[in-house]
Design an enzyme around this catalytic site. Structure first.
Site, PDB file in Angstrom:
ATOM      1  N   LYS A   1       0.860  -1.179   0.000  1.00  0.00           N
ATOM      2  CA  LYS A   1       0.000   0.000   0.000  1.00  0.00           C
ATOM      3  C   LYS A   1       0.890   1.221   0.000  1.00  0.00           C
ATOM      4  O   LYS A   1       2.017   1.171   0.494  1.00  0.00           O
ATOM      5  CB  LYS A   1      -0.862   0.021   1.272  1.00  0.00           C
ATOM      6  CG  LYS A   1      -2.048   0.942   1.180  1.00  0.00           C
ATOM      7  CD  LYS A   1      -3.164   0.247   0.449  1.00  0.00           C
ATOM      8  CE  LYS A   1      -4.448   1.006   0.457  1.00  0.00           C
ATOM      9  NZ  LYS A   1      -5.569   0.099   0.099  1.00  0.00           N
TER      10      LYS A   1
HETATM   11  N1  GLU Z   1      -7.361   0.119  -3.265  1.00  0.00           N
HETATM   12  C1  GLU Z   1      -8.070  -1.103  -3.518  1.00  0.00           C
HETATM   13  C2  GLU Z   1      -8.063  -1.986  -2.271  1.00  0.00           C
HETATM   14  O1  GLU Z   1      -7.841  -1.514  -1.193  1.00  0.00           O
HETATM   15  C3  GLU Z   1      -7.576  -1.819  -4.762  1.00  0.00           C
HETATM   16  C4  GLU Z   1      -6.146  -2.249  -4.729  1.00  0.00           C
HETATM   17  C5  GLU Z   1      -5.622  -2.771  -6.041  1.00  0.00           C
HETATM   18  O2  GLU Z   1      -6.398  -2.889  -6.976  1.00  0.00           O
HETATM   19  O3  GLU Z   1      -4.429  -3.052  -6.104  1.00  0.00           O
HETATM   20  O4  GLU Z   1      -8.343  -3.148  -2.327  1.00  0.00           O
END
Ligand code: GLU
Length: 430
Positions: free
Chosen positions: A111
């Protein structure tokens, strides 16, 4: 050296670790595996100098935490929000590891984020910030290394700038470097609505186990952004009565059900849902406490907590956001008979279609929207069924009696089973 205290000072990180430890205890998980999952593999912190429109230089703090890549390349979104910090990003990165494992994807967890209020910056300032952040991250990301995607405060445009900057850094275009990008430059059909649609698929299943169905359900949705908006559209299309929604301007309620098409038109014209004429205004707090079949918190973490958990009346909570229900309140609500469908299951639709996008990019393929939606539905329903089946395992008999079926812990156990096997096979734990 990663400083654990910095991570544990974030409530979200602490909550994720508590559910990791509780599920590890239940399944008697390998100690080495858990030891490795308690801390991220790599945590990157960068300063991002931005030349603002008035010629001042402003420095922003940026983070990328790569939690684990046992199952495949690191994968997870980029968040722009004033409260972003290393601990929160680390907690969210760990959630991505567990989510991707649970969903059966060949991806690890990461993240990123920048501590910034994007609404306070001009478009060109956000572009400069994004490009500089991407340059700083470029040695660490790549379509087979670490693949960012949108999250709170970022969108398709942010991904397009990231892709372009990465191409400038490396000298060639790599379409699979980010997901959630515009269709014209390698994005996937169906990605925009994917988290909301996946959320509705888990609602369908949760309602089914409660002996009812989506076309008879009343739903309250907190958040009318990327996740909440599409959840409204998809739930409405399946015949559900969406009785309340909210955005940063406030919340609205109509017990007969909101006309979603009309509400979207109103929002497009007025930017916010505030003062929408065919509903009564309520507060965001009141929305969370409505007596509905499904409550879907699709905004930020920690909104259902020790302060308001006693007033929650919904029968099902479907976590559209990451970490909207604290560990404590989730346990309390389960004991009270509320079925909490945890984030790593309920909001998995976004990363599932990110994975489809990446597969199409690296294979130079194009799938139709119908194909994407069918594959998504199969994974979401299949994962819910897998978790539900596991909940009937003798491992959970006593806990189910004491706490009610705690889908957060059960989903974590399912996720950890896969991670444990993979880590042992790779010789990362023994
Ligand atoms: N931000 C989204 C999540 O928290 C998608 C993450 C992604 O597609 O890599 O799952």
């Amino acid at each position: 050296m990663i400083i654990e205290d910095e991570l544990t000072s974030a409530p979200l990180y602490r909550d994720v670790m508590r559910s990791l430890e509780s599920s590890a205890r239940i399944m008697n998980a390998n100690k080495n595996v858990i030891e490795r999952l308690r801390l991220p593999r790599r945590a990157i912190r960068v300063s991002i100098p931005v030349r603002m429109d008035d010629d001042r230089i402003q420095i922003f703090s940026g983070f990328r935490v790569q939690h684990n890549h046992t199952l495949g390349p690191f994968k997870g979104g980029i968040r722009y929000h004033p409260q972003v910090n290393m601990g929160e990003v680390a907690g969210l990165a760990a959630l991505m590891t567990f989510k991707n494992s649970l969903l059966g994807l060949p991806l690890g967890g990461a993240k990123g984020g920048v501590q910034v209020d994007p609404a306070a910056l001009s478009k060109s300032e956000i572009e400069s910030l994004t490009r500089r952040f991407t340059s700083e991250l470029s040695p660490f990301i790549g379509s087979d290394k670490d693949i960012p995607a949108p999250d709170v405060g970022t969108n398709e445009e942010t991904m397009a700038w990231m892709l372009d900057t990465y191409a400038l850094e490396t000298g060639y275009s790599q379409m699979g470097i980010v997901t959630g990008k515009p269709i014209e430059i390698g994005g996937s059909q169906g990605r925009l609505s994917s988290t909301g649609l996946g959320l509705v698929h888990t609602m369908e299943k949760a309602l089914e186990v409660k002996d009812t169905s989506i076309d008879r359900a009343t739903i309250a949705i907190q958040g009318f952004g990327k996740v909440g908006l599409h959840a409204c559209i998809e739930a409405h299309a399946l015949g559900a009565r969406v009785v309340a929604v909210s955005d940063i301007s406030g919340a609205i309620y109509n017990p007969r059900g909101l006309n979603i098409t009309d509400l979207i038109r109103y929002k497009d014209e007025n930017r916010f849902i505030k003062d929408y004429p065919n509903a009564e205004p309520i507060t965001n707090g009141e929305l969370l406490e409505l007596d509905v079949d499904v409550l879907a918190p699709c905004a930020l973490d920690g909104v259902i907590n020790e302060k308001n958990m006693h007033s929650i009346q919904a029968k099902i909570i479907a976590e559209g956001a990451n970490g909207p229900t604290t560990f404590e309140s989730s346990r309390y609500l389960n004991q009270k008979g509320v079925l909490v469908v945890p984030d790593i299951l309920a909001n998995g639709g976004g990363v599932v279609v990110s994975y489809f996008e990446w597969v199409q990019d690296v294979g130079w393929l194009f799938w139709t929207e119908k194909e994407v939606r069918t594959r998504l539905r199969n994974i979401m329903h299949g994962t819910f069924d897998k978790v539900w089946r596991l909940s009937e395992d003798p491992l959970f008999t006593d806990i189910n009696k004491k706490n009610g079926k705690d889908l957060r812990l059960i989903s974590m156990v399912s996720s950890l089973h896969r991670l444990e096997k993979a880590m042992k096979l790779r010789g990362q734990a023994w």
